[in-house]
Design a protein around this motif. Structure first.
Motif, PDB file in Angstrom:
ATOM      1  N   HIS A 267      73.559  60.389  34.222  1.00  0.00           N
ATOM      2  CA  HIS A 267      74.429  59.902  35.273  1.00  0.00           C
ATOM      3  C   HIS A 267      75.787  59.599  34.797  1.00  0.00           C
ATOM      4  N   PRO A 268      76.921  59.915  35.624  1.00  0.00           N
ATOM      5  CA  PRO A 268      78.287  59.745  35.231  1.00  0.00           C
ATOM      6  C   PRO A 268      78.580  58.290  34.244  1.00  0.00           C
ATOM      7  N   LEU A 269      77.833  57.376  34.864  1.00  0.00           N
ATOM      8  CA  LEU A 269      77.968  55.879  34.225  1.00  0.00           C
ATOM      9  C   LEU A 269      77.547  55.846  32.641  1.00  0.00           C
ATOM     10  N   TYR A 270      76.929  56.874  32.242  1.00  0.00           N
ATOM     11  CA  TYR A 270      76.542  56.935  30.974  1.00  0.00           C
ATOM     12  C   TYR A 270      77.495  57.565  29.891  1.00  0.00           C
ATOM     13  N   GLU A 271      78.559  58.106  30.640  1.00  0.00           N
ATOM     14  CA  GLU A 271      79.568  59.118  29.926  1.00  0.00           C
ATOM     15  C   GLU A 271      80.240  58.309  28.951  1.00  0.00           C
TER      16      GLU A 271
ATOM     17  N   GLY B  26      76.966  33.978  43.495  1.00  0.00           N
ATOM     18  CA  GLY B  26      76.222  34.749  44.621  1.00  0.00           C
ATOM     19  C   GLY B  26      76.054  36.248  44.139  1.00  0.00           C
ATOM     20  N   PHE B  27      75.137  36.914  44.398  1.00  0.00           N
ATOM     21  CA  PHE B  27      74.951  38.373  44.222  1.00  0.00           C
ATOM     22  C   PHE B  27      75.973  39.132  45.146  1.00  0.00           C
ATOM     23  N   PRO B  28      75.990  38.861  46.435  1.00  0.00           N
ATOM     24  CA  PRO B  28      77.189  39.648  47.230  1.00  0.00           C
ATOM     25  C   PRO B  28      78.613  39.680  46.280  1.00  0.00           C
ATOM     26  N   GLU B  29      78.953  38.343  46.060  1.00  0.00           N
ATOM     27  CA  GLU B  29      80.277  38.225  45.402  1.00  0.00           C
ATOM     28  C   GLU B  29      80.384  39.232  43.991  1.00  0.00           C
ATOM     29  N   VAL B  30      79.467  39.110  43.341  1.00  0.00           N
ATOM     30  CA  VAL B  30      79.370  40.049  42.131  1.00  0.00           C
ATOM     31  C   VAL B  30      79.163  41.508  42.376  1.00  0.00           C
ATOM     32  N   GLU B  31      78.419  41.706  43.327  1.00  0.00           N
ATOM     33  CA  GLU B  31      78.453  43.133  43.706  1.00  0.00           C
ATOM     34  C   GLU B  31      79.678  43.740  44.115  1.00  0.00           C
ATOM     35  N   VAL B  32      80.543  42.848  44.759  1.00  0.00           N
ATOM     36  CA  VAL B  32      81.923  43.487  45.103  1.00  0.00           C
ATOM     37  C   VAL B  32      82.657  43.869  43.836  1.00  0.00           C
ATOM     38  N   LEU B  33      82.549  43.041  42.750  1.00  0.00           N
ATOM     39  CA  LEU B  33      83.279  43.417  41.420  1.00  0.00           C
ATOM     40  C   LEU B  33      82.513  44.474  40.838  1.00  0.00           C
ATOM     41  N   ALA B  34      81.038  44.490  40.935  1.00  0.00           N
ATOM     42  CA  ALA B  34      80.483  45.896  40.398  1.00  0.00           C
ATOM     43  C   ALA B  34      81.015  46.922  41.042  1.00  0.00           C
ATOM     44  N   ASP B  35      81.115  47.102  42.415  1.00  0.00           N
ATOM     45  CA  ASP B  35      81.345  48.264  43.034  1.00  0.00           C
ATOM     46  C   ASP B  35      83.000  48.783  42.583  1.00  0.00           C
ATOM     47  N   ARG B  36      83.768  47.664  42.203  1.00  0.00           N
ATOM     48  CA  ARG B  36      85.001  48.106  41.925  1.00  0.00           C
ATOM     49  C   ARG B  36      84.944  48.687  40.579  1.00  0.00           C
ATOM     50  N   TYR B  37      84.229  47.879  39.706  1.00  0.00           N
ATOM     51  CA  TYR B  37      84.372  48.634  38.314  1.00  0.00           C
ATOM     52  C   TYR B  37      83.752  49.820  38.229  1.00  0.00           C
ATOM     53  N   MET B  38      82.635  50.052  38.867  1.00  0.00           N
ATOM     54  CA  MET B  38      81.956  51.466  38.913  1.00  0.00           C
ATOM     55  C   MET B  38      83.004  52.600  39.400  1.00  0.00           C
ATOM     56  N   ARG B  39      83.772  52.122  40.662  1.00  0.00           N
ATOM     57  CA  ARG B  39      84.621  53.014  41.215  1.00  0.00           C
ATOM     58  C   ARG B  39      85.675  53.418  40.044  1.00  0.00           C
ATOM     59  N   LEU B  40      86.523  52.277  39.340  1.00  0.00           N
ATOM     60  CA  LEU B  40      87.670  52.543  38.546  1.00  0.00           C
ATOM     61  C   LEU B  40      86.947  53.357  37.222  1.00  0.00           C
TER      62      LEU B  40
END
Length: 302
Positions: free
Chosen positions: A64-68, A144-158
């Motif tokens: 997966h690209p996140l392993y690069e 809360g997981f929904p709040e952390v999930e927003v950060l996680a999505d942004r970090y993965m996109r970056l």
């Protein structure tokens, strides 16, 4: 009499402070129990999904690209501190670890963007004249997981778009009641290594796995295929790991505050006892002086 009154006034102030610290200790204890229950409940899921992602990622020729892994030109450092103080060395330990990582990344020639959760970390970095790209104050003892999930999505996109080459998280890792470690963990790129040592609850007495012991990889059958499963599994694993960092930080903060307030209450008790002895001695000295004056006056009249 003035000295005795001053001692009484000071003792009352100490007793009032002890009531406050005792109350804060009880509040921290209640919050700790709730935060720890959440951390322990999330541990099994986080650990298992990390194991599955590590097994699948290591078995694929095109991971997966996140392993690069690539040269670190742009790094992001996320610091998890608290909004409030009175927590002993909790904030100081994690901020020192974050500062060391920040300096190491800069020494390697990387451009480092810093994001901070918690007012204490923001104030510290402002004092050190380190620019804070984004500040978060909404994460308390119940992230809360929904709040952390927003950060996680942004970090993965970056990371996938090349905006960052590395994500480090500085937080306090909860091991057990008597041990919390300020660590800096690299979450992106995801490493195909062993998952973290599991969080242990207060009632557990089984020792953790011995250092150096290896986990046997589980053989899986994939349907429809491993690549499709990895597309869903790897982002979920990253989100779970990031959320676990927030849960560990919340538990460790409440433990640190609980211990700090317990120590403050004990010190207040000792100081109150010391002031009581001082008052008794001052009062006895005054009574002795008054008696001496009375006896002297009686003898003069004779």
């Amino acid at each position: 009499m003035a000295k005795a009154r001053a001692i009484i006034k000071r003792r009352k102030a100490v007793d009032n402070i002890r009531k406050i610290t005792r109350t804060m200790e009880l509040i921290a204890t209640a919050r700790f129990r709730k935060a720890m229950d959440r951390a322990v409940q999330a541990e099994a899921y986080t650990r298992k999904i990390a194991e599955m992602a590590a097994d699948l990622g290591g078995a694929q020729s095109n991971p997966h690209p996140l392993y690069e892994k690539r040269p670190t030109d742009d790094a992001l450092l996320l610091v998890l501190s608290s909004n409030r103080g009175l927590a002993g060395g909790y904030n100081g330990n994690v901020l020192r670890a974050a500062l060391h990582d920040y300096q190491d990344l800069q020494a390697e020639g990387a451009r480092v963007a810093v994001e901070v959760s918690g007012k204490r970390g923001q104030n510290y970095l402002k004092f050190r004249k380190i620019a804070v790209a984004t500040a978060y104050n909404q994460f308390e003892d119940r992230p809360g997981f929904p709040e952390v999930e927003v950060l996680a999505d942004r970090y993965m996109r970056l990371f996938l778009e090349g905006g960052i080459d590395r994500l480090d998280v500085a937080y306090t890792r909860f091991v057990n009641m008597g041990r919390q470690e300020a660590v800096v963990r690299t979450l992106l790129p995801i490493g195909v290594d062993e998952p973290d040592e599991p969080t242990r609850s207060r009632s557990e007495t089984t020792p953790p796995p011995a250092a150096g012991s290896r986990r046997e990889k589980t053989p899986y059958e994939f349907l429809p295929d491993a690549a499709e499963i990895l597309k869903e599994l790897v982002p979920a694993s990253f989100k779970a790991r990031l959320f676990k960092c927030f849960l560990d930080a919340a538990v460790s903060e409440q433990i640190a505050r609980m211990v700090a307030m317990k120590g403050a209450s004990q010190n207040a008790d000792e100081l109150s006892k010391h002031l009581t002895r001082q008052y008794n001695r001052a009062r006895q000295s005054q009574i002795t002086g008054d008696l001496a004056d009375i006896v002297g006056a009686a003898m003069a009249l004779e």
